[in-house]
Design a protein around this motif. Structure first.
Motif, short mmCIF file in Angstrom:
data_model
loop_
_atom_site.label_atom_id
_atom_site.label_comp_id
_atom_site.label_asym_id
_atom_site.label_seq_id
_atom_site.Cartn_x
_atom_site.Cartn_y
_atom_site.Cartn_z
N LEU A 1 0.82 -1.20 0.00
CA LEU A 1 0.00 0.00 0.00
C LEU A 1 0.86 1.26 0.00
CD1 LEU A 1 -2.93 -0.93 2.43
CD2 LEU A 1 -2.98 -0.74 -0.06
N ASP A 2 2.02 1.21 0.65
CA ASP A 2 2.91 2.38 0.63
C ASP A 2 3.36 2.68 -0.80
OD1 ASP A 2 2.68 2.71 3.33
OD2 ASP A 2 4.57 1.68 3.82
N ASP A 3 3.70 1.63 -1.54
CA ASP A 3 4.11 1.82 -2.95
C ASP A 3 2.95 2.39 -3.77
OD1 ASP A 3 6.57 0.81 -2.29
OD2 ASP A 3 6.20 -1.19 -3.13
N PHE A 4 1.75 1.89 -3.49
CA PHE A 4 0.56 2.36 -4.20
C PHE A 4 0.32 3.85 -3.90
CE2 PHE A 4 -4.16 2.87 -4.15
CZ PHE A 4 -4.40 2.67 -5.50
N HIS A 5 0.41 4.23 -2.63
CA HIS A 5 0.25 5.64 -2.25
C HIS A 5 1.33 6.51 -2.88
CE1 HIS A 5 -3.09 5.54 0.52
NE2 HIS A 5 -2.57 4.55 1.21
N ALA A 6 2.58 6.04 -2.84
CA ALA A 6 3.69 6.83 -3.38
C ALA A 6 3.52 7.08 -4.87
CB ALA A 6 5.02 6.10 -3.11
N ALA A 7 2.87 6.16 -5.57
CA ALA A 7 2.65 6.31 -7.01
C ALA A 7 1.49 7.25 -7.32
CB ALA A 7 2.41 4.95 -7.65
N GLY A 8 0.75 7.66 -6.29
CA GLY A 8 -0.40 8.55 -6.51
C GLY A 8 -1.74 7.89 -6.37
N GLY A 9 -1.78 6.61 -6.01
CA GLY A 9 -3.04 5.92 -5.85
C GLY A 9 -3.78 6.37 -4.59
N GLU A 10 -5.10 6.36 -4.63
CA GLU A 10 -5.93 6.71 -3.49
C GLU A 10 -6.55 5.45 -2.91
OE1 GLU A 10 -8.65 9.95 -4.10
OE2 GLU A 10 -7.46 10.74 -5.75
N PHE A 11 -6.59 5.39 -1.58
CA PHE A 11 -7.03 4.17 -0.90
C PHE A 11 -7.99 4.53 0.21
CE2 PHE A 11 -6.43 0.85 2.37
CZ PHE A 11 -6.73 -0.27 1.61
N ALA A 12 -9.07 3.75 0.36
CA ALA A 12 -10.04 3.99 1.42
C ALA A 12 -10.51 2.66 1.99
CB ALA A 12 -11.22 4.79 0.90
N VAL A 13 -10.95 2.70 3.24
CA VAL A 13 -11.43 1.50 3.95
C VAL A 13 -12.88 1.73 4.33
CG1 VAL A 13 -11.11 -0.01 5.93
CG2 VAL A 13 -9.12 1.03 4.82
N PHE A 14 -13.72 0.76 4.02
CA PHE A 14 -15.14 0.84 4.33
C PHE A 14 -15.38 0.33 5.74
CE2 PHE A 14 -19.63 -0.12 4.19
CZ PHE A 14 -20.16 0.82 3.31
N HIS A 15 -15.92 1.18 6.60
CA HIS A 15 -16.21 0.87 8.00
C HIS A 15 -15.01 0.25 8.71
CE1 HIS A 15 -20.92 0.83 7.84
NE2 HIS A 15 -20.40 2.03 7.73
N PRO A 16 -13.99 1.06 8.97
CA PRO A 16 -12.83 0.55 9.72
C PRO A 16 -13.26 -0.02 11.07
CG PRO A 16 -12.40 2.73 8.83
CD PRO A 16 -13.86 2.47 8.62
N THR A 17 -12.60 -1.07 11.50
CA THR A 17 -12.96 -1.75 12.74
C THR A 17 -12.26 -1.05 13.92
OG1 THR A 17 -11.16 -3.31 12.35
CG2 THR A 17 -13.36 -3.97 11.66
N ARG A 18 -12.80 0.10 14.29
CA ARG A 18 -12.24 0.87 15.40
C ARG A 18 -13.19 0.82 16.58
NH1 ARG A 18 -11.06 6.56 12.73
NH2 ARG A 18 -11.30 7.15 14.93
N LEU A 19 -12.62 0.58 17.77
CA LEU A 19 -13.45 0.45 18.97
C LEU A 19 -14.11 1.75 19.36
CD1 LEU A 19 -11.23 -1.89 21.16
CD2 LEU A 19 -13.22 -2.50 19.79
N ASP A 20 -13.61 2.88 18.86
CA ASP A 20 -14.22 4.15 19.23
C ASP A 20 -15.42 4.48 18.36
OD1 ASP A 20 -12.65 4.49 16.96
OD2 ASP A 20 -12.28 6.61 17.38
N ARG A 21 -15.72 3.57 17.41
CA ARG A 21 -16.90 3.76 16.56
C ARG A 21 -17.87 2.63 16.84
NH1 ARG A 21 -14.66 5.66 10.60
NH2 ARG A 21 -13.50 7.48 11.31
N LEU A 22 -19.02 2.97 17.40
CA LEU A 22 -19.99 1.95 17.80
C LEU A 22 -20.77 1.49 16.57
CD1 LEU A 22 -20.84 0.55 20.39
CD2 LEU A 22 -22.71 2.18 20.59
N ARG A 23 -20.20 0.59 15.81
CA ARG A 23 -20.89 0.06 14.65
C ARG A 23 -20.60 -1.44 14.54
NH1 ARG A 23 -17.23 3.24 11.05
NH2 ARG A 23 -19.07 4.51 10.67
#
Length: 481
Positions: free
Chosen positions: A196-218
């Motif tokens: 993913l670092d290589d992808f970002h460095a090349a200009g690619g955009e990356f997103a995560v759908f509903h990250p599994t974070r404990l501070d988000r009650l979902r």
């Protein structure tokens, strides 16, 4: 020796109050979600047995509503283009069956996506074939590449695709990749960060759908994007059931899943684009304003195609309704393939009603899915199906993962949705409906080919008592699966 006493009352008194208050509160919370009565009662009964803990279980695993903003400008522009498609289709097909007009209207009202057209619709019968086609189209991209996947593994298949995307981003192509947090944890893990670092460095955009974070009650399990969408230059699209993983690539694994995907060219791709952009905005933020690159003007094609999307941001259950409606208008045959068969009451009734009308109804499911309880729940429905005349086939040898529906002579659906409550109501799904005899024949031929790897389940299936009990218990959990 007396028991523990708190404020003049035994501890059992306070435990009873905690149990009562937590159960009532949780029941009200679940009822306000306004889900199906069966699902609601199943959750209340299950979680009432776990006071206090039930709050956290429901918060992270239960069905909940979410709200998303509609991309109105995008939708308005795409709808204007689709009107031209429909006018051209009406001129070519002067005698469109009434059921097709009504079915298309149902999908549009349920999902907001109208009938469109395509110049080409190609069936891709395996993960290897899909990867080859995808890499070819990625290399041809001139403006942008958009991808959305439930599972994107950093294995041989995923690495090959991600490196190709990185190369195109480095060449100035706008590449956006959206993956689901639960479906793609290895790609997001520290050991694979370099990709993913290589992808970002090349200009690619990356997103995560509903990250599994404990501070988000979902919920951790539900509200996932189970979609598999690729849009290239707004003209070529991919959709279906195949993820990016060696598990579904027969050129790497001999026991790879048997699955089905679609390649589309033409106007219908604009609606895959719209669905992707809506998910991208929800996961990441603002998207560019409508322009010629993202929604190019495509000449109308000769194939009537309608994209149908559904998810827990809407109560219309568009894919659920579309499949039930298709089964209801079936007159000759209704052939359903699904890896997970845990039907709603309405879906089960539609299948059995079709068989009772004299329609030839065939169902292909895996002999063993990757979930033992889902397999058991599916088998609990066999007697109901067989009593109505449905022919049930189990696919042997490897995991069967195709999600298709063939109805009569001119209807075919391929998508990401399983025939179960989770796909119909809890996750984000997408499918393509093709109203074309030629495509129908191809999809039916693929279904016939799959039958050669199946065994017809006998109506007198011998099941040990303990297995029958397990299947019955699994069926009780159907609303939660």
């Amino acid at each position: 020796m007396s028991g523990l006493v708190i404020a003049g009352h035994p501890w059992t008194f306070w435990l009873g109050w905690v149990w009562t208050v937590s159960t009532v509160t949780l029941a009200v919370w679940i009822i306000l979600q306004r889900k199906s009565p069966v699902s609601t009662l199943a959750w209340i009964m299950s979680l009432a047995l776990m006071p206090v803990l039930g709050y956290f279980i429901y918060a992270y695993f239960g069905p909940q509503r979410i709200k998303r903003q509609r991309l109105r400008r995008w939708h308005h522009k795409a709808a204007a283009m689709s009107r031209q498609d429909r006018e051209a289709l009406r001129a070519e097909y002067t005698e469109v069956p009434e059921w097709a007009r009504q079915h298309a209207a149902l999908i549009e009202r349920a999902s907001g996506l109208p009938l469109s057209s395509a110049r080409e619709v190609a069936l891709l019968p395996s993960g290897g074939a899909t990867l080859r086609a995808l890499l070819r189209e990625v290399e041809r991209a001139r403006c942008h590449i958009h991808l959305e996947y439930y599972i994107f593994e950093p294995d041989q298949t995923g690495t090959q695709l991600l490196q190709a995307l990185t190369a195109r981003a480095r060449a100035g192509i706008k590449v956006r990749l959206l993956v689901d947090a639960v479906g793609s944890p290895r790609l997001l893990s520290r050991p694979h960060r370099r990709l993913l670092d290589d992808f970002h460095a090349a200009g690619g955009e990356f997103a995560v759908f509903h990250p599994t974070r404990l501070d988000r009650l979902r919920p951790l399990v539900n509200l996932r994007t189970h979609r598999k969408i690729v849009v290239i230059d707004g003209r070529t699209g991919f959709a279906g059931g195949i993820n990016v993983t060696d598990d579904e690539n027969e050129e790497i694994r001999s026991d790879a899943y048997r699955d089905t995907h679609l390649l589309l060219r033409g106007g219908a791709v604009r609606w895959l684009q719209y669905v992707f952009l809506q998910d991208w905005r929800y996961a990441e933020g603002p998207v560019p304003a409508p322009d010629e690159d993202l929604l190019p003007q495509e000449p109308p094609g000769s194939l009537p195609v309608q994209v149908v999307a559904s998810g827990p941001d809407s109560d219309t259950e568009a894919i659920h309704r579309a499949m039930i409606d298709a089964l209801n208008f079936a007159r000759e045959r209704a052939w359903l393939a699904t890896p997970y068969f845990v039907p709603t009451e309405a879906a089960l009734a539609a299948l059995t009603n079709a068989a009772l009308r004299g329609v030839q109804v065939k169902l292909i499911v895996p002999e063993r899915s990757d979930s033992r309880i889902v397999t058991a729940a599916a088998r609990s429905y066999y007697p109901d199906l067989q009593d109505a005349g449905v022919l049930v086939f189990e696919y042997h040898g490897r995991m069967f993962h195709a999600k298709t529906l063939v109805v009569d002579e001119r209807y075919g659906m391929v998508g990401s949705a399983n025939f179960d409550n989770r796909s119909f109501r809890l996750n984000f799904e997408v499918a393509a409906v093709v109203f074309d005899p030629g495509f129908n024949r191809q999809l039916a031929a693929m279904f016939d080919a799959d039958l050669s790897h199946c065994r017809l389940v006998p109506e007198t299936r011998r099941t040990p008592p303990h297995q029958r009990l397990f299947e019955a218990v699994a069926r009780l959990a159907s609303p939660l699966l």
